[in-house]
Design an enzyme around this catalytic site. Structure first.
Site, mmCIF file in Angstrom:
data_model
loop_
_atom_site.group_PDB
_atom_site.id
_atom_site.type_symbol
_atom_site.label_atom_id
_atom_site.label_comp_id
_atom_site.label_asym_id
_atom_site.label_seq_id
_atom_site.Cartn_x
_atom_site.Cartn_y
_atom_site.Cartn_z
ATOM 1 N N ARG A 20 15.730 2.966 91.211
ATOM 2 C CA ARG A 20 14.808 3.803 90.426
ATOM 3 C C ARG A 20 13.830 4.554 91.331
ATOM 4 O O ARG A 20 13.322 4.014 92.304
ATOM 5 C CB ARG A 20 14.003 2.931 89.461
ATOM 6 C CG ARG A 20 12.913 3.732 88.755
ATOM 7 C CD ARG A 20 12.296 3.030 87.585
ATOM 8 N NE ARG A 20 11.761 1.732 87.924
ATOM 9 C CZ ARG A 20 11.362 0.847 87.027
ATOM 10 N NH1 ARG A 20 11.448 1.128 85.745
ATOM 11 N NH2 ARG A 20 10.899 -0.319 87.401
ATOM 12 N N ARG B 118 10.003 -10.740 88.874
ATOM 13 C CA ARG B 118 9.799 -10.173 87.536
ATOM 14 C C ARG B 118 10.846 -10.691 86.551
ATOM 15 O O ARG B 118 10.535 -10.967 85.394
ATOM 16 C CB ARG B 118 9.853 -8.644 87.608
ATOM 17 C CG ARG B 118 8.622 -8.066 88.299
ATOM 18 C CD ARG B 118 8.855 -6.669 88.808
ATOM 19 N NE ARG B 118 9.135 -5.732 87.744
ATOM 20 C CZ ARG B 118 9.796 -4.582 87.915
ATOM 21 N NH1 ARG B 118 10.249 -4.256 89.108
ATOM 22 N NH2 ARG B 118 10.001 -3.787 86.901
ATOM 23 N N LYS C 294 13.563 0.631 78.837
ATOM 24 C CA LYS C 294 12.503 0.832 77.830
ATOM 25 C C LYS C 294 11.784 2.178 78.049
ATOM 26 O O LYS C 294 11.582 2.936 77.109
ATOM 27 C CB LYS C 294 11.487 -0.317 77.891
ATOM 28 C CG LYS C 294 12.106 -1.697 77.732
ATOM 29 C CD LYS C 294 11.081 -2.802 77.801
ATOM 30 C CE LYS C 294 10.416 -2.992 79.153
ATOM 31 N NZ LYS C 294 11.319 -3.424 80.247
ATOM 32 N N ARG D 69 4.172 -9.095 75.794
ATOM 33 C CA ARG D 69 4.960 -9.650 76.883
ATOM 34 C C ARG D 69 4.909 -11.165 76.950
ATOM 35 O O ARG D 69 5.445 -11.782 77.848
ATOM 36 C CB ARG D 69 4.416 -9.096 78.177
ATOM 37 C CG ARG D 69 5.484 -8.529 79.053
ATOM 38 C CD ARG D 69 4.778 -7.913 80.213
ATOM 39 N NE ARG D 69 5.673 -7.402 81.178
ATOM 40 C CZ ARG D 69 6.054 -6.143 81.233
ATOM 41 N NH1 ARG D 69 5.664 -5.283 80.346
ATOM 42 N NH2 ARG D 69 6.840 -5.760 82.202
ATOM 43 N N ARG E 168 8.558 2.341 93.140
ATOM 44 C CA ARG E 168 7.477 1.424 92.766
ATOM 45 C C ARG E 168 7.453 0.227 93.715
ATOM 46 O O ARG E 168 8.499 -0.266 94.100
ATOM 47 C CB ARG E 168 7.692 0.937 91.322
ATOM 48 C CG ARG E 168 7.112 1.875 90.297
ATOM 49 C CD ARG E 168 7.510 1.586 88.872
ATOM 50 N NE ARG E 168 7.437 0.199 88.441
ATOM 51 C CZ ARG E 168 7.672 -0.205 87.190
ATOM 52 N NH1 ARG E 168 7.988 0.687 86.260
ATOM 53 N NH2 ARG E 168 7.601 -1.472 86.868
HETATM 54 P P1 AP5 Z 1 13.527 2.198 82.989
HETATM 55 O O1 AP5 Z 1 13.666 2.996 81.740
HETATM 56 O O2 AP5 Z 1 12.450 2.594 83.942
HETATM 57 O O3 AP5 Z 1 13.454 0.626 82.644
HETATM 58 P P2 AP5 Z 1 12.298 -0.242 82.003
HETATM 59 O O4 AP5 Z 1 12.913 -1.173 81.039
HETATM 60 O O5 AP5 Z 1 11.194 0.652 81.499
HETATM 61 O O6 AP5 Z 1 11.856 -1.048 83.289
HETATM 62 P P3 AP5 Z 1 10.425 -1.397 83.884
HETATM 63 O O7 AP5 Z 1 10.669 -1.909 85.270
HETATM 64 O O8 AP5 Z 1 9.464 -0.246 83.772
HETATM 65 O O9 AP5 Z 1 9.987 -2.529 82.949
HETATM 66 P P4 AP5 Z 1 8.963 -3.593 83.255
HETATM 67 O O10 AP5 Z 1 8.829 -4.193 81.908
HETATM 68 O O11 AP5 Z 1 9.269 -4.525 84.355
HETATM 69 O O12 AP5 Z 1 7.718 -2.769 83.851
HETATM 70 P P5 AP5 Z 1 6.391 -2.173 83.199
HETATM 71 O O13 AP5 Z 1 6.186 -0.835 83.748
HETATM 72 O O14 AP5 Z 1 6.367 -2.379 81.719
HETATM 73 O O15 AP5 Z 1 14.941 2.236 83.730
HETATM 74 C C1 AP5 Z 1 15.126 1.590 84.975
HETATM 75 C C2 AP5 Z 1 16.123 2.406 85.824
HETATM 76 O O16 AP5 Z 1 17.399 2.372 85.183
HETATM 77 C C3 AP5 Z 1 15.756 3.897 85.972
HETATM 78 O O17 AP5 Z 1 16.065 4.323 87.261
HETATM 79 C C4 AP5 Z 1 16.646 4.611 84.949
HETATM 80 O O18 AP5 Z 1 16.994 5.935 85.359
HETATM 81 C C5 AP5 Z 1 17.871 3.695 84.916
HETATM 82 N N1 AP5 Z 1 18.492 3.650 83.575
HETATM 83 C C6 AP5 Z 1 17.859 3.559 82.381
HETATM 84 N N2 AP5 Z 1 18.751 3.527 81.374
HETATM 85 C C7 AP5 Z 1 19.981 3.589 81.958
HETATM 86 C C8 AP5 Z 1 21.310 3.565 81.448
HETATM 87 N N3 AP5 Z 1 21.564 3.508 80.140
HETATM 88 N N4 AP5 Z 1 22.337 3.631 82.337
HETATM 89 C C9 AP5 Z 1 22.104 3.705 83.673
HETATM 90 N N5 AP5 Z 1 20.870 3.725 84.221
HETATM 91 C C10 AP5 Z 1 19.824 3.663 83.373
HETATM 92 O O19 AP5 Z 1 5.300 -3.199 83.785
HETATM 93 C C11 AP5 Z 1 4.986 -3.225 85.169
HETATM 94 C C12 AP5 Z 1 3.961 -4.311 85.459
HETATM 95 O O20 AP5 Z 1 2.738 -4.046 84.731
HETATM 96 C C13 AP5 Z 1 4.332 -5.742 85.039
HETATM 97 O O21 AP5 Z 1 5.144 -6.382 86.005
HETATM 98 C C14 AP5 Z 1 2.943 -6.376 84.922
HETATM 99 O O22 AP5 Z 1 2.391 -6.627 86.179
HETATM 100 C C15 AP5 Z 1 2.140 -5.269 84.270
HETATM 101 N N6 AP5 Z 1 2.206 -5.322 82.798
HETATM 102 C C16 AP5 Z 1 2.728 -4.350 81.981
HETATM 103 N N7 AP5 Z 1 2.632 -4.716 80.690
HETATM 104 C C17 AP5 Z 1 2.031 -5.938 80.675
HETATM 105 C C18 AP5 Z 1 1.672 -6.849 79.645
HETATM 106 N N8 AP5 Z 1 1.919 -6.553 78.358
HETATM 107 N N9 AP5 Z 1 1.086 -8.008 79.989
HETATM 108 C C19 AP5 Z 1 0.814 -8.301 81.287
HETATM 109 N N10 AP5 Z 1 1.146 -7.487 82.322
HETATM 110 C C20 AP5 Z 1 1.746 -6.319 82.024
#
Ligand code: AP5
Length: 224
Positions: free
Chosen positions: A124, A169, A14, A88, A158
């Site tokens: 990552r 997660r 994402k 979420r 992270r």
């Molecule tokens: P990346 O693009 O970073 O993946 P992502 O889907 O953004 O993963 P996240 O871990 O950031 O998602 P998340 O939803 O768990 O965390 P968030 O930050 O929103 O890619 C991942 C890796 O893969 C990278 O190394 C990249 O290079 C590689 N990659 C990407 N595409 C690729 C491809 N096509 N091929 C190969 N490799 C590839 O949330 C974090 C925390 O915040 C949550 O756990 C929670 O505590 C809190 N939080 C956030 N939003 C909310 C909410 N709405 N409600 C409550 N708590 C929340």
């Protein structure tokens, strides 16, 4: 203003796709994870309150998230907005509908199998300065351990990307977040996008769907 939701499990891509789409289509990206991590990094009262929850891989409260997202959307004005990480759970999706009725243009559900998600998350690395996303194998920086754009900035892992937290997660995603897909499917807004190809391939798939939706929305209706 339209809201385009990047949806999918942790590691689906994402953030990576959001950064590309934002750059190529001059959109505004709101990543709730980035917003929360910024509060933690700068030590705000909110950051101190939520740090343990985020590091453990649990969800932060709906009230806090709604306030952050409302503020972000209102600040973006008329621009097209990419939402990454929100909603979420179904309560958050309902809140979005209440405060911004009929503003969701589409939900892009990125589909990747679990083994690939774990590989992506455990490899990552992030630049703590510009937040650029890398991967030790698939997308390494030019100079090992450093950011291509920020000289002197050492990449970090992270806290919630440790293997035990990744499992937490993924389980929370299945239990709390996956039902959001059905919420939007019922409204005809959810598009499944295979996200297991290269970053560029996935971006082309997303762009194709996005452009089709835009062209249908902009086609004048025939009057009988
Ligand atoms: P990346 O693009 O970073 O993946 P992502 O889907 O953004 O993963 P996240 O871990 O950031 O998602 P998340 O939803 O768990 O965390 P968030 O930050 O929103 O890619 C991942 C890796 O893969 C990278 O190394 C990249 O290079 C590689 N990659 C990407 N595409 C690729 C491809 N096509 N091929 C190969 N490799 C590839 O949330 C974090 C925390 O915040 C949550 O756990 C929670 O505590 C809190 N939080 C956030 N939003 C909310 C909410 N709405 N409600 C409550 N708590 C929340």
């Amino acid at each position: 203003m339209k809201l385009w939701i990047l949806f999918g499990p942790p590691g689906a891509g994402k953030g990576t796709q959001g950064d590309l789409l934002k750059e190529r289509h001059q959109m505004c990206k709101l990543s709730t994870g980035d917003m929360l991590r910024r509060h933690i990094q700068t030590g705000t009262p909110l950051g101190k309150k939520i740090q343990a929850v985020v590091d453990a891989g649990h969800l932060v409260s709906d009230e806090i998230l709604l306030e952050l997202v409302r503020e972000g959307i209102e600040e973006a004005g008329d621009r097209e907005i990419l939402l990454d990480g929100y909603p979420r759970n179904v309560a958050q999706a309902e809140a979005l509908d209440t405060f911004f009725p009929a503003q969701v243009g589409a939900v892009f559900h990125l589909v990747v199998d679990e083994a690939a998600l774990i590989e992506r998350l455990s490899g990552r690395r992030l630049c703590p300065t510009c937040k650029r996303i890398y991967h030790v194998v698939t997308h390494p920086p030019k100079i090992s351990g450093g950011c291509d754009d920020c000289p002197g900035s050492a990449l970090v892992q992270r806290e919630d990307d440790r293997e035990d937290r990744i499992r937490v997660r993924l389980a929370i995603y299945e239990r709390e977040t996956a039902p959001v897909r059905d919420f939007y499917r019922k409204q005809g807004l959810c598009y499944d996008v295979q996200a297991d190809g290269s970053v560029e391939t996935v971006c082309s798939r997303l762009t194709d769907i996005w452009e089709k939706i835009q062209s249908v929305a902009n086609t004048p209706r025939q009057t009988e």
